[in-house]
Design a protein around this motif. Structure first.
Motif, short mmCIF file in Angstrom:
data_model
loop_
_atom_site.label_atom_id
_atom_site.label_comp_id
_atom_site.label_asym_id
_atom_site.label_seq_id
_atom_site.Cartn_x
_atom_site.Cartn_y
_atom_site.Cartn_z
N SER A 1 0.85 -1.19 0.00
CA SER A 1 0.00 0.00 0.00
C SER A 1 0.88 1.24 0.00
O SER A 1 2.08 1.18 0.26
N PHE A 2 0.27 2.38 -0.30
CA PHE A 2 0.94 3.67 -0.18
C PHE A 2 -0.01 4.64 0.49
O PHE A 2 -1.22 4.40 0.58
N ILE A 3 0.53 5.74 0.98
CA ILE A 3 -0.28 6.76 1.65
C ILE A 3 -0.44 7.95 0.72
O ILE A 3 0.54 8.44 0.13
N ALA A 4 -1.67 8.43 0.57
CA ALA A 4 -1.96 9.62 -0.23
C ALA A 4 -2.37 10.74 0.69
O ALA A 4 -3.28 10.59 1.51
N LEU A 5 -1.69 11.90 0.58
CA LEU A 5 -1.98 13.05 1.43
C LEU A 5 -2.01 14.32 0.59
O LEU A 5 -1.49 14.35 -0.54
N GLY A 6 -2.58 15.38 1.16
CA GLY A 6 -2.55 16.68 0.51
C GLY A 6 -3.74 16.92 -0.39
O GLY A 6 -4.84 16.41 -0.17
N ALA A 7 -3.51 17.72 -1.43
CA ALA A 7 -4.59 18.19 -2.30
C ALA A 7 -4.92 17.18 -3.39
O ALA A 7 -4.75 17.41 -4.58
N THR A 8 -5.39 16.00 -2.94
CA THR A 8 -5.83 14.96 -3.87
C THR A 8 -7.32 14.73 -3.68
O THR A 8 -7.95 15.30 -2.79
N GLY A 9 -7.87 13.86 -4.53
CA GLY A 9 -9.29 13.55 -4.42
C GLY A 9 -9.63 12.78 -3.17
O GLY A 9 -10.79 12.69 -2.78
N GLY A 10 -8.63 12.19 -2.51
CA GLY A 10 -8.86 11.43 -1.28
C GLY A 10 -7.57 11.23 -0.54
O GLY A 10 -6.51 11.06 -1.15
N GLN A 11 -7.62 11.27 0.79
CA GLN A 11 -6.43 11.09 1.62
C GLN A 11 -6.61 9.83 2.45
O GLN A 11 -7.49 9.77 3.31
N SER A 12 -5.80 8.83 2.16
CA SER A 12 -6.00 7.55 2.83
C SER A 12 -4.82 6.62 2.59
O SER A 12 -3.88 6.96 1.87
N LEU A 13 -4.90 5.44 3.22
CA LEU A 13 -3.97 4.36 2.95
C LEU A 13 -4.53 3.58 1.78
O LEU A 13 -5.64 3.04 1.85
N VAL A 14 -3.79 3.51 0.68
CA VAL A 14 -4.33 2.99 -0.58
C VAL A 14 -3.64 1.68 -0.94
O VAL A 14 -2.40 1.65 -1.09
N PRO A 15 -4.37 0.58 -1.08
CA PRO A 15 -3.75 -0.69 -1.50
C PRO A 15 -3.40 -0.66 -2.98
O PRO A 15 -4.04 0.04 -3.77
N PHE A 16 -2.39 -1.43 -3.34
CA PHE A 16 -2.03 -1.57 -4.75
C PHE A 16 -3.14 -2.34 -5.47
O PHE A 16 -3.70 -3.29 -4.94
N GLU A 17 -3.42 -1.93 -6.70
CA GLU A 17 -4.45 -2.59 -7.48
C GLU A 17 -3.87 -3.47 -8.59
O GLU A 17 -4.61 -4.09 -9.34
N SER A 18 -2.54 -3.50 -8.68
CA SER A 18 -1.88 -4.33 -9.69
C SER A 18 -0.45 -4.59 -9.23
O SER A 18 0.00 -4.04 -8.21
N GLU A 19 0.26 -5.41 -9.98
CA GLU A 19 1.63 -5.76 -9.60
C GLU A 19 2.52 -4.53 -9.57
O GLU A 19 3.40 -4.40 -8.72
N THR A 20 2.32 -3.62 -10.51
CA THR A 20 3.08 -2.37 -10.54
C THR A 20 2.11 -1.21 -10.56
O THR A 20 0.97 -1.33 -11.03
N MET A 21 2.55 -0.06 -10.05
CA MET A 21 1.72 1.14 -10.05
C MET A 21 2.61 2.35 -10.25
O MET A 21 3.55 2.58 -9.48
N SER A 22 2.32 3.13 -11.26
CA SER A 22 3.08 4.34 -11.52
C SER A 22 2.53 5.48 -10.67
O SER A 22 1.43 5.40 -10.11
N ALA A 23 3.29 6.58 -10.61
CA ALA A 23 2.82 7.75 -9.86
C ALA A 23 1.55 8.30 -10.48
O ALA A 23 0.64 8.74 -9.77
N LEU A 24 1.46 8.25 -11.80
CA LEU A 24 0.26 8.74 -12.47
C LEU A 24 -0.94 7.87 -12.12
O LEU A 24 -2.04 8.38 -11.86
N GLU A 25 -0.74 6.56 -12.08
CA GLU A 25 -1.83 5.65 -11.69
C GLU A 25 -2.21 5.85 -10.23
O GLU A 25 -3.40 5.78 -9.88
N ALA A 26 -1.22 6.12 -9.39
CA ALA A 26 -1.51 6.35 -7.97
C ALA A 26 -2.36 7.60 -7.80
O ALA A 26 -3.31 7.62 -7.00
N ILE A 27 -2.04 8.65 -8.54
CA ILE A 27 -2.84 9.88 -8.47
C ILE A 27 -4.26 9.61 -8.94
O ILE A 27 -5.23 10.06 -8.32
N ALA A 28 -4.39 8.87 -10.03
CA ALA A 28 -5.72 8.55 -10.55
C ALA A 28 -6.50 7.69 -9.58
O ALA A 28 -7.72 7.84 -9.43
N THR A 29 -5.81 6.78 -8.88
CA THR A 29 -6.48 5.87 -7.94
C THR A 29 -7.16 6.63 -6.80
O THR A 29 -8.22 6.21 -6.32
N VAL A 30 -6.57 7.74 -6.37
CA VAL A 30 -7.15 8.51 -5.26
C VAL A 30 -8.04 9.65 -5.75
O VAL A 30 -8.36 10.56 -4.99
#
Length: 361
Positions: free
Chosen positions: A232-261
């Motif tokens: 998992s990773f932590i999303a904070l700040g001016a995003t659509g959501g601030q939370s502990l976010v589990p990975f949704e695939s084997e790899t995740m790019s920063a762009l995908e992480a931003i989209a995920t939240v």
């Protein structure tokens, strides 16, 4: 007065984050993301099976094991007074003969015979040899019914947990998983762990299905566990959501992480101030920073600027790792708006208070 009271915000500003750089007497290395940085930091968990797992050949589908259940039929070439059956009974059927813990079975007039490790054909010949001196030309057949001898256990997030026999169609990991109903979670985040004695190996489920060379042969007693990826990773700040976010695939790019939240907050996010905070290993930190004297893990702040011509490409190529913190700063004008709102709100409140006092007089 407003500045001394402080204004509400989602976290430190871009300037405050950058103030923690080593170059400014801080304790973190601030690194702008480039293609070279993305390549150096693109490390993801690598799973696989050892040679002991991969080089084990397919188990004979008809090899008898302790705990198996057998069926034995004996045809005798006599009409009267057969050795095993009643008068006039030429065929004697002995069903549900279980191989004991030491690998033996007992057949009347043939005695105690070693069955474990033999094929049904080998055991048939052994029984025939024991009986042929007592009844003329005995015809023996032996069938193996999968019992408790050659089995594996499947547990975790499998389609159906349980103990399954190793049979001709299910001698490999992939076919055994298919028999158990597959997995009960998203296959993209499913990990298959196999324990054999003191050895353990695991693999991504999608890699197992994509590469037949990774499909190992099973052995009696194997323990198969289906696990969900726990990264998992932590999303904070001016995003659509601030939370502990589990990975949704084997790899995740920063762009995908931003989209995920939920993406960047269009009302407050600063696209030039996107940070990924990480404790980076010594080897990677040395390569990224070009410093051979670094010792131990290093605090790294990777900076993404989506307003750059290649900013979106850099965000797409930079890989998020387990435990990362993705932080998006607020745009400077947001704080200015908050300050202005606080000042005008205070002034308005003072004017209302003065007007109330005047009207009271």
């Amino acid at each position: 007065m407003v500045s001394s009271c402080g204004l509400p915000r989602s976290g430190p500003t871009k300037r405050e984050v950058l103030a923690g750089a080593v170059e400014r007497a801080g304790d973190a290395h601030v690194v702008p993301v480039t293609p070279a940085v993305s390549r150096a930091t693109a490390m993801q968990p690598s799973f696989g099976f050892s040679d002991a797992f991969r080089k084990a050949g397919l188990m004979g589908s008809d090899v008898i094991s302790a705990g198996d259940v057998l069926g034995v039929s004996v045809f005798e070439n006599v009409k009267d007074d057969p050795l095993l059956g009643n008068t006039g009974q030429r065929v004697t059927s002995l069903q549900q003969i279980q191989v004991d813990g030491q690998g033996f079975i007992y057949i009347p007039y043939a005695g105690r015979l070693k069955a474990a490790g033999q094929t049904p054909e080998g055991l048939r010949q052994a029984i025939t040899r024991q009986l042929e001196d007592q009844t003329p030309d005995p015809q023996v057949s032996v069938t193996r019914v999968a019992g408790d001898g050659a089995t594996v256990s499947i547990s975790g997030q499998a389609g159906a947990n349980g103990v399954y026999p190793i049979e001709a169609p299910t001698r490999t990991l992939a076919t055994m998983l298919a028999k158990s109903g597959g997995v009960a979670i998203d296959p993209g985040v499913a990990i298959v762990r196999v324990t054999r004695g003191s050895q353990t190996g695991k693999i991504w489920l999608k890699d197992l299905y994509a590469n037949p060379a990774l499909d190992i042969a099973l052995r009696p007693g194997d323990k198969i566990v289906i696990e969900e990826d726990s990264r998992s990773f932590i999303a904070l700040g001016a995003t659509g959501g601030q939370s502990l976010v589990p990975f949704e695939s084997e790899t995740m790019s920063a762009l995908e992480a931003i989209a995920t939240v939920g993406g960047l907050s269009t009302a407050s996010a600063d696209p030039t101030g996107i940070f990924v905070l990480r404790e980076e290993g010594e080897a990677v930190a040395r390569e990224v920073l070009g410093q051979a004297d670094l010792v131990g893990e290093q605090r790294m702040i990777y900076v993404l600027d989506l307003t750059e011509p290649t900013g979106l490409f850099e965000a797409r190529d930079f890989q998020i790792r387990d435990g990362d913190t993705l932080y998006v700063t607020e745009a400077p004008f947001v704080q200015w708006q908050k300050t202005l709102g606080a000042v005008t709100g205070t002034t308005g409140a003072a004017s209302n208070l003065a007007n109330t006092a005047t009207s009271g007089n």
